[in-house]
Every structure is written in structure tokens, then in C-alpha cells.
Design a protein around this motif. Structure first.
Motif, PDB file in Angstrom:
ATOM      1  N   THR A  32       9.441  10.071 -40.476  1.00  0.00           N
ATOM      2  CA  THR A  32      10.457   9.348 -40.264  1.00  0.00           C
ATOM      3  C   THR A  32      11.498   9.542 -41.438  1.00  0.00           C
ATOM      4  O   THR A  32      12.732   9.889 -41.286  1.00  0.00           O
ATOM      5  CB  THR A  32      10.536   8.133 -39.904  1.00  0.00           C
ATOM      6  OG1 THR A  32       9.738   7.744 -38.702  1.00  0.00           O
ATOM      7  CG2 THR A  32      11.880   7.411 -39.660  1.00  0.00           C
ATOM      8  N   SER A  46      16.038   7.970 -32.997  1.00  0.00           N
ATOM      9  CA  SER A  46      14.612   8.317 -32.567  1.00  0.00           C
ATOM     10  C   SER A  46      14.036   9.574 -33.386  1.00  0.00           C
ATOM     11  O   SER A  46      14.747  10.693 -33.433  1.00  0.00           O
ATOM     12  CB  SER A  46      14.552   8.203 -30.972  1.00  0.00           C
ATOM     13  OG  SER A  46      13.208   8.503 -30.887  1.00  0.00           O
ATOM     14  N   LYS A  48      10.343  11.424 -32.367  1.00  0.00           N
ATOM     15  CA  LYS A  48       9.474  11.888 -31.395  1.00  0.00           C
ATOM     16  C   LYS A  48       8.269  12.722 -31.795  1.00  0.00           C
ATOM     17  O   LYS A  48       8.724  13.841 -32.160  1.00  0.00           O
ATOM     18  CB  LYS A  48      10.102  12.318 -30.079  1.00  0.00           C
ATOM     19  CG  LYS A  48      10.962  11.310 -29.523  1.00  0.00           C
ATOM     20  CD  LYS A  48      11.562  11.726 -28.014  1.00  0.00           C
ATOM     21  CE  LYS A  48      12.468  10.710 -27.472  1.00  0.00           C
ATOM     22  NZ  LYS A  48      12.750  10.691 -26.023  1.00  0.00           N
ATOM     23  N   ARG A  72       3.034   4.307 -37.438  1.00  0.00           N
ATOM     24  CA  ARG A  72       3.736   3.248 -36.898  1.00  0.00           C
ATOM     25  C   ARG A  72       4.170   1.998 -37.697  1.00  0.00           C
ATOM     26  O   ARG A  72       5.234   1.431 -37.191  1.00  0.00           O
ATOM     27  CB  ARG A  72       2.791   2.994 -35.634  1.00  0.00           C
ATOM     28  CG  ARG A  72       2.427   4.068 -34.384  1.00  0.00           C
ATOM     29  CD  ARG A  72       1.484   3.672 -33.565  1.00  0.00           C
ATOM     30  NE  ARG A  72       1.390   4.623 -32.608  1.00  0.00           N
ATOM     31  CZ  ARG A  72       0.247   5.560 -32.373  1.00  0.00           C
ATOM     32  NH1 ARG A  72      -0.886   5.303 -33.087  1.00  0.00           N
ATOM     33  NH2 ARG A  72       0.197   6.224 -31.314  1.00  0.00           N
ATOM     34  N   SER A  75       7.495   3.135 -39.563  1.00  0.00           N
ATOM     35  CA  SER A  75       8.504   3.364 -38.817  1.00  0.00           C
ATOM     36  C   SER A  75       9.132   2.767 -37.670  1.00  0.00           C
ATOM     37  O   SER A  75      10.254   2.821 -37.479  1.00  0.00           O
ATOM     38  CB  SER A  75       8.246   4.817 -38.188  1.00  0.00           C
ATOM     39  OG  SER A  75       7.574   5.792 -39.215  1.00  0.00           O
ATOM     40  N   GLY A  76       8.528   1.743 -37.268  1.00  0.00           N
ATOM     41  CA  GLY A  76       8.592   0.716 -36.399  1.00  0.00           C
ATOM     42  C   GLY A  76       9.204   1.288 -35.176  1.00  0.00           C
ATOM     43  O   GLY A  76       8.601   2.513 -34.583  1.00  0.00           O
ATOM     44  N   GLU A  77      10.260   0.868 -34.397  1.00  0.00           N
ATOM     45  CA  GLU A  77      10.856   1.466 -33.113  1.00  0.00           C
ATOM     46  C   GLU A  77      11.069   2.779 -33.245  1.00  0.00           C
ATOM     47  O   GLU A  77      11.688   3.669 -32.145  1.00  0.00           O
ATOM     48  CB  GLU A  77      11.582   0.561 -32.549  1.00  0.00           C
ATOM     49  CG  GLU A  77      10.936  -1.082 -32.136  1.00  0.00           C
ATOM     50  CD  GLU A  77      12.004  -1.894 -31.448  1.00  0.00           C
ATOM     51  OE1 GLU A  77      13.318  -1.675 -31.296  1.00  0.00           O
ATOM     52  OE2 GLU A  77      11.360  -3.010 -31.064  1.00  0.00           O
ATOM     53  N   THR A  78      11.742   3.210 -34.539  1.00  0.00           N
ATOM     54  CA  THR A  78      12.335   4.495 -34.364  1.00  0.00           C
ATOM     55  C   THR A  78      11.305   5.493 -34.087  1.00  0.00           C
ATOM     56  O   THR A  78      11.687   6.647 -33.425  1.00  0.00           O
ATOM     57  CB  THR A  78      12.718   4.885 -35.907  1.00  0.00           C
ATOM     58  OG1 THR A  78      13.630   3.755 -36.336  1.00  0.00           O
ATOM     59  CG2 THR A  78      13.504   6.121 -36.104  1.00  0.00           C
ATOM     60  N   THR A  80       8.044   7.355 -31.807  1.00  0.00           N
ATOM     61  CA  THR A  80       7.463   7.153 -30.750  1.00  0.00           C
ATOM     62  C   THR A  80       6.382   8.438 -30.749  1.00  0.00           C
ATOM     63  O   THR A  80       6.747   9.573 -30.922  1.00  0.00           O
ATOM     64  CB  THR A  80       8.045   7.295 -29.276  1.00  0.00           C
ATOM     65  OG1 THR A  80       9.043   6.371 -29.497  1.00  0.00           O
ATOM     66  CG2 THR A  80       7.428   7.520 -28.347  1.00  0.00           C
TER      67      THR A  80
END
Length: 230
Positions: A32, A46, A48, A72, A75-78, A80
Motif C-alpha cells: 500500500t 484502493s 488490489k 491487512r 493497510s486496513g480497508e484500502t 483487498t
């Protein structure tokens, strides 16, 4: 401000780093942070990351699981993570020796589908592809059919340059050592949500065990190297 999504071919990036630096010192990579460094004037909405879970109970499996958990956590919700699969196959050397190995499947397909869908729905108005896989060219062409304004560029992992993507896209770069060094995770990562702690694998430390890429020469018999021996 542009809505930037960064698509990362994890397999391509991992092996590009290993091919360039001959070991795994830079695999503890904060993807990220790396993504954010590529286009600082745009809003990163985002990241991915496309990979496949390794099979078995080896140390490599544990390293991958630790790494994904650490990513994870920071980076949190940023971020996937999309997991494809490995398909087993039997490899036969000309010397007659056989062994079972695994081949990654569907990762590039997932990335391609998401790129087209995100551009079509305007979730992304700008995109960076971290991959040197020329199989992504059709997806880039299709995405452009949905939006003439979208800017798609490539950030090639080391040793993974695609001339086809270079010719197709308006811009590209090779991710250099400086960006990679600046985007390393801390040796110890704490998950604020769960309290879990993840440590950088010893093999991925600068002075850890180096996974040297063998330089193969000689006859077919001398070239035969079972993956378990590497």
C-alpha cells in the motif's frame, strides 16, 4: 482529483524481486505504501493484490500467511487481497526423473476482470498495474472502450518489463530499489484490531538465509533439480 486504484500481480512482483536481488530481503514489502508512492498527486482509493495460497505445510506457506496478515493489519480497508489457486502437475525431466509441482492459475484473469469492471463503473478514473504480464493487454484495451479519459499506466517489477504493455500504455516505469527500500514494513507489525503481532520472517531479513537462484549449466541430468531441493 482522480480516483486511483492500483492492481498488483503478487506472483509477478515476488519473482521479479527475487530475480533482481537474488534473495528475499525485499519481500516484506508494504504494497500500500508502494502504491501510494507511484502517483502522489492522485487519491489512492484502493489497492488490489492478487495472489494464490501456497499448498502444503512448508515454511513458505507460513511466510506467506504471516505476510498477508501483516499487510491487512497495516493497510486496513484500502487493501483487498484476492486469492486464486495453484494447480498441481507432474514434471518429467529428460533424465526420467519426475516430481510434482504447482502452477498458479487465474490470478491474471481476476486482475483483468476487476480492471475492466472498475473502469466501466467509474470506480477508477486512474489505474496503475504492477505487473509485467503482457496477457493483461486485452483487458487494458477493453477498459479503454468504456472510458477514453481513464489513465492506465504500468509499474513494472524488476526484471519483469513487458514491451507489449509499454507500447500500449501512455506511461510506464520500472520500480527501482529506492522505492522498494522505502516501502518495507517494520520488522514487527501489530494489528490494532486484534492485537496480533507479526514478525518479519528470518529468511526475508537483509542478513537472513539467501534463496539464491541456481545458475544452471551442463547436461540435462545435471540440470535436473527437484523443487524440494532448492
Amino acid at each position: 482529483m482522480s480516483a486511483l486504484i492500483v492492481y498488483i500481480d503478487g506472483y509477478n512482483l515476488f519473482h521479479g524481486l527475487r530475480a533482481k536481488y537474488k534473495d528475499d530481503r525485499y519481500q516484506w514489502l508494504d504494497i500500500t505504501a508502494l502504491a501510494a508512492s507511484l502517483r502522489r498527486h492522485e487519491k489512492l482509493v484502493s489497492v488490489k493484490y492478487y495472489t494464490a495460497p501456497l499448498q502444503g505445510s512448508s515454511d513458505a506457506v507460513q511466510r506467506q500467511q504471516t505476510y498477508l496478515s501483516a499487510l491487512r493489519a497495516v493497510s486496513g480497508e484500502t487493501l483487498t487481497v484476492y486469492e486464486a489457486r495453484y494447480q498441481s502437475k507432474t514434471v518429467t525431466c529428460r533424465c526420467g526423473r519426475q516430481w510434482r509441482t504447482y502452477e498458479e492459475k487465474e490470478t491474471d484473469v481476476h486482475l483483468a476482470v476487476d480492471l475492466v469492471a472498475d473502469v466501466a463503473t467509474k470506480a477508477a478514473t486512474s489505474a496503475v498495474i504492477i505487473s509485467g504480464d503482457s496477457d493483461l493487454c486485452p483487458a487494458v484495451r477493453r477498459a479503454r472502450e468504456f472510458s477514453e479519459e481513464v489513465r492506465i499506466v504500468a509499474a513494472f517489477p524488476p526484471k519483469r518489463i513487458s514491451s507489449e504493455l509499454q507500447q500500449l500504455l501512455p506511461g510506464s516505469l520500472v520500480i527501482g530499489r529506492g522505492r522498494i527500500k522505502d516501502a518495507q514494513l517494520p520488522d514487527t507489525v501489530h494489528d490494532p484490531a486484534t492485537g496480533a503481532v507479526f514478525h518479519r520472517p528470518s529468511k526475508w531479513r537483509p542478513n537472513g538465509n539467501r534463496s539464491q537462484i541456481p545458475h544452471r549449466r551442463g547436461t540435462a541430468d545435471s540440470n535436473c533439480a527437484h523443487p524440494a531441493s532448492r
